[in-house]
Design an enzyme around this catalytic site. Structure first.
Site, PDB file in Angstrom:
ATOM      1  N   ASP A 140       2.906   1.371   7.393  1.00  0.00           N
ATOM      2  CA  ASP A 140       1.966   0.417   6.786  1.00  0.00           C
ATOM      3  C   ASP A 140       0.849   0.051   7.765  1.00  0.00           C
ATOM      4  OD1 ASP A 140       0.962  -1.254   4.843  1.00  0.00           O
ATOM      5  OD2 ASP A 140       2.350  -2.900   5.253  1.00  0.00           O
TER       6      ASP A 140
ATOM      7  N   ASN B 105       9.029   8.998   1.635  1.00  0.00           N
ATOM      8  CA  ASN B 105      10.197   9.884   1.591  1.00  0.00           C
ATOM      9  C   ASN B 105      10.768  10.005   2.997  1.00  0.00           C
ATOM     10  OD1 ASN B 105      10.131  10.604  -1.180  1.00  0.00           O
ATOM     11  ND2 ASN B 105       8.337  11.876  -0.748  1.00  0.00           N
TER      12      ASN B 105
ATOM     13  N   LYS C 157      13.033  11.824   5.375  1.00  0.00           N
ATOM     14  CA  LYS C 157      13.608  13.175   5.308  1.00  0.00           C
ATOM     15  C   LYS C 157      14.689  13.415   6.356  1.00  0.00           C
ATOM     16  CE  LYS C 157       9.688  15.423   3.142  1.00  0.00           C
ATOM     17  NZ  LYS C 157      10.440  16.202   2.150  1.00  0.00           N
TER      18      LYS C 157
ATOM     19  N   ARG D  37     -12.868   0.330  -5.006  1.00  0.00           N
ATOM     20  CA  ARG D  37     -12.208  -0.448  -3.941  1.00  0.00           C
ATOM     21  C   ARG D  37     -10.861   0.152  -3.548  1.00  0.00           C
ATOM     22  NH1 ARG D  37     -10.668  -5.701  -4.702  1.00  0.00           N
ATOM     23  NH2 ARG D  37     -10.696  -5.651  -6.969  1.00  0.00           N
ATOM     24  N   LYS D  38     -10.479   1.251  -4.172  1.00  0.00           N
ATOM     25  CA  LYS D  38      -9.151   1.842  -3.918  1.00  0.00           C
ATOM     26  C   LYS D  38      -9.232   2.942  -2.849  1.00  0.00           C
ATOM     27  CE  LYS D  38      -8.538   2.651  -8.351  1.00  0.00           C
ATOM     28  NZ  LYS D  38      -7.941   3.021  -9.656  1.00  0.00           N
TER      29      LYS D  38
HETATM   30  C1  DCC Z   1      -8.384  -2.376  12.196  1.00  0.00           C
HETATM   31  C2  DCC Z   1      -7.343  -2.932  11.322  1.00  0.00           C
HETATM   32  C3  DCC Z   1      -5.988  -3.063  11.975  1.00  0.00           C
HETATM   33  C4  DCC Z   1      -4.971  -3.590  11.103  1.00  0.00           C
HETATM   34  C5  DCC Z   1      -3.727  -3.891  11.787  1.00  0.00           C
HETATM   35  C6  DCC Z   1      -2.800  -4.661  10.937  1.00  0.00           C
HETATM   36  C7  DCC Z   1      -2.371  -3.828   9.781  1.00  0.00           C
HETATM   37  C8  DCC Z   1      -1.292  -4.508   9.091  1.00  0.00           C
HETATM   38  C9  DCC Z   1      -1.102  -3.825   7.782  1.00  0.00           C
HETATM   39  C10 DCC Z   1      -0.232  -4.661   6.965  1.00  0.00           C
HETATM   40  C11 DCC Z   1      -0.782  -4.694   5.599  1.00  0.00           C
HETATM   41  C12 DCC Z   1       0.053  -5.562   4.754  1.00  0.00           C
HETATM   42  O1  DCC Z   1       1.203  -5.734   4.986  1.00  0.00           O
HETATM   43  S1  DCC Z   1      -0.673  -6.308   3.489  1.00  0.00           S
HETATM   44  C13 DCC Z   1       0.616  -7.296   2.860  1.00  0.00           C
HETATM   45  C14 DCC Z   1       1.327  -6.660   1.690  1.00  0.00           C
HETATM   46  N1  DCC Z   1       0.419  -6.598   0.550  1.00  0.00           N
HETATM   47  C15 DCC Z   1       0.145  -7.661  -0.169  1.00  0.00           C
HETATM   48  O2  DCC Z   1       0.654  -8.755   0.024  1.00  0.00           O
HETATM   49  C16 DCC Z   1      -0.856  -7.442  -1.291  1.00  0.00           C
HETATM   50  C17 DCC Z   1      -0.522  -8.256  -2.520  1.00  0.00           C
HETATM   51  N2  DCC Z   1      -1.418  -7.833  -3.604  1.00  0.00           N
HETATM   52  C18 DCC Z   1      -2.644  -8.379  -3.721  1.00  0.00           C
HETATM   53  O3  DCC Z   1      -3.017  -9.338  -3.038  1.00  0.00           O
HETATM   54  C19 DCC Z   1      -3.541  -7.783  -4.748  1.00  0.00           C
HETATM   55  O4  DCC Z   1      -2.782  -7.162  -5.768  1.00  0.00           O
HETATM   56  C20 DCC Z   1      -4.509  -6.741  -4.141  1.00  0.00           C
HETATM   57  C21 DCC Z   1      -5.367  -7.352  -3.034  1.00  0.00           C
HETATM   58  C22 DCC Z   1      -3.748  -5.536  -3.528  1.00  0.00           C
HETATM   59  C23 DCC Z   1      -5.405  -6.226  -5.244  1.00  0.00           C
HETATM   60  O5  DCC Z   1      -5.885  -7.332  -5.976  1.00  0.00           O
HETATM   61  P1  DCC Z   1      -7.377  -7.379  -6.499  1.00  0.00           P
HETATM   62  O6  DCC Z   1      -8.343  -7.416  -5.387  1.00  0.00           O
HETATM   63  O7  DCC Z   1      -7.429  -8.506  -7.493  1.00  0.00           O
HETATM   64  O8  DCC Z   1      -7.573  -6.000  -7.204  1.00  0.00           O
HETATM   65  P2  DCC Z   1      -7.270  -5.577  -8.703  1.00  0.00           P
HETATM   66  O9  DCC Z   1      -8.515  -5.904  -9.502  1.00  0.00           O
HETATM   67  O10 DCC Z   1      -5.976  -6.093  -9.189  1.00  0.00           O
HETATM   68  O11 DCC Z   1      -7.137  -4.014  -8.519  1.00  0.00           O
HETATM   69  C24 DCC Z   1      -8.219  -3.212  -8.089  1.00  0.00           C
HETATM   70  C25 DCC Z   1      -7.917  -1.803  -8.525  1.00  0.00           C
HETATM   71  O12 DCC Z   1      -6.708  -1.355  -7.845  1.00  0.00           O
HETATM   72  C26 DCC Z   1      -5.696  -1.036  -8.796  1.00  0.00           C
HETATM   73  N3  DCC Z   1      -4.405  -1.489  -8.291  1.00  0.00           N
HETATM   74  C27 DCC Z   1      -4.115  -2.674  -7.717  1.00  0.00           C
HETATM   75  N4  DCC Z   1      -2.824  -2.715  -7.311  1.00  0.00           N
HETATM   76  C28 DCC Z   1      -2.296  -1.524  -7.635  1.00  0.00           C
HETATM   77  C29 DCC Z   1      -1.012  -0.928  -7.487  1.00  0.00           C
HETATM   78  N5  DCC Z   1      -0.004  -1.589  -6.907  1.00  0.00           N
HETATM   79  N6  DCC Z   1      -0.820   0.322  -7.946  1.00  0.00           N
HETATM   80  C30 DCC Z   1      -1.842   1.024  -8.537  1.00  0.00           C
HETATM   81  N7  DCC Z   1      -3.094   0.525  -8.692  1.00  0.00           N
HETATM   82  C31 DCC Z   1      -3.310  -0.739  -8.268  1.00  0.00           C
HETATM   83  C32 DCC Z   1      -6.121  -1.794 -10.081  1.00  0.00           C
HETATM   84  O13 DCC Z   1      -5.604  -1.157 -11.221  1.00  0.00           O
HETATM   85  C33 DCC Z   1      -7.630  -1.671 -10.014  1.00  0.00           C
HETATM   86  O14 DCC Z   1      -7.995  -0.363 -10.389  1.00  0.00           O
HETATM   87  P3  DCC Z   1      -9.343  -0.054 -11.209  1.00  0.00           P
HETATM   88  O15 DCC Z   1      -9.274  -0.842 -12.472  1.00  0.00           O
HETATM   89  O16 DCC Z   1     -10.459  -0.515 -10.302  1.00  0.00           O
HETATM   90  O17 DCC Z   1      -9.315   1.430 -11.391  1.00  0.00           O
END
Ligand code: DCC
Length: 240
Positions: free
Chosen positions: A161, A183, A185, A206-207
């Protein structure tokens, strides 16, 4: 492998004992002095070699540092308490603005940097901005054990991640994980070094679609493969 890990652990615990003593000592120091040492800790770059790094990890680190010399690759610094992202990028996303502004997050630190040297996640990430890919060099310490002698799958997922997050951020800036698909393995021996090659496969609005493979240092063993979907945060939206 495990024997050298145990020997490493013994010296780490001795080191930790000394550190805890030092920490107790510093608690008695003047407030200004305490602030200074905290400031230093805040700005420390953790993506650099420390004595817990194995020969393999140091060797790979040196190889990638060489690749950085012509500017095609860059090493990402990593802080414990501050995110690499500008916090303003995330402000609209925090549940409670008071938590961000106030004392609420003073204890917060990056999950992967919350362990003593060598016990948890030891890693460094290199970006190739032109090729939209990253390489993460990762040594999983003994506190990340799942099945005896092997890394916990959740620790591998966490590292994937983080690697994906950096890869997606090259094109997306402030992004969040929407989907991870892994996966597993082969089981990963504890304390071994992994190389995680991530790349951006597709950008669609945005994806950001990313994929990776997780391999041994000699590249011969494929431990895991994964795909991920990251979403570029929309500043007009809030998470609440
Ligand atoms: C240098 C750096 C170092 C970085 C160093 C640190 C890195 C750390 C990395 C850790 C990262 C994390 O752990 S992050 C923490 C875990 N993740 C989370 O908590 C996220 C929780 N979810 C959310 O907050 C939200 O669902 C978002 C932000 C992901 C999306 O919400 P949104 O902005 O309202 O977007 P939304 O309109 O719903 O969706 C936009 C488009 O994406 C699609 N879409 C959204 N979710 C999905 C999904 N699960 N599967 C398929 N498609 C999806 C929608 O259909 C839409 O497609 P279309 O209609 O446009 O085609």
């Amino acid at each position: 492998m495990l024997r050298s890990c145990t020997a490493g652990l013994r010296s780490l615990w001795a080191l930790r004992g000394r550190r805890e003593g030092a920490a107790r000592l510093s608690a008695d120091l003047q407030p200004a002095r305490r602030l200074f040492s905290t400031e230093k800790a805040v700005h420390k770059d953790w993506a650099l070699p420390n004595p817990s790094w194995s020969k393999d990890l140091k060797l790979l680190f040196d190889q990638f540092m060489k690749k950085c010399e012509d500017g095609s690759w860059e090493r990402l610094p990593s802080c414990k308490h501050t995110c690499t992202y500008k916090s303003e990028d995330f402000k609209t996303y925090f549940l409670d603005p008071q938590l961000v502004e106030g004392e609420g997050l003073s204890q917060a630190q990056l999950f992967t940097r919350g362990f003593e040297d060598g016990l948890g996640f030891e890693y460094v990430i290199f970006n190739n901005n032109d090729e939209k890919r990253t390489v993460c060099l990762f040594q999983g310490g003994p506190y990340l054990q799942g099945i005896p002698g092997f890394l916990h799958g959740g620790a591998i997922a966490t590292m994937i991640d983080v690697a994906f997050g950096s890869c997606a951020a090259i094109s997306g800036g402030a992004v969040m994980t929407a989907n991870l698909n892994i996966n597993f393995k082969r089981p990963v021996p504890l304390c071994s070094v992994l190389v995680i090659h991530s790349q951006l496969d597709k950008l669609e609005g945005r994806k950001l679609f990313v994929s990776c493979n997780v391999r041994s240092v000699d590249e011969k063993t494929l431990y895991s493969e994964a795909t991920g979907l990251f979403i570029k945060l929309d500043p007009k939206k809030s998470s609440t």
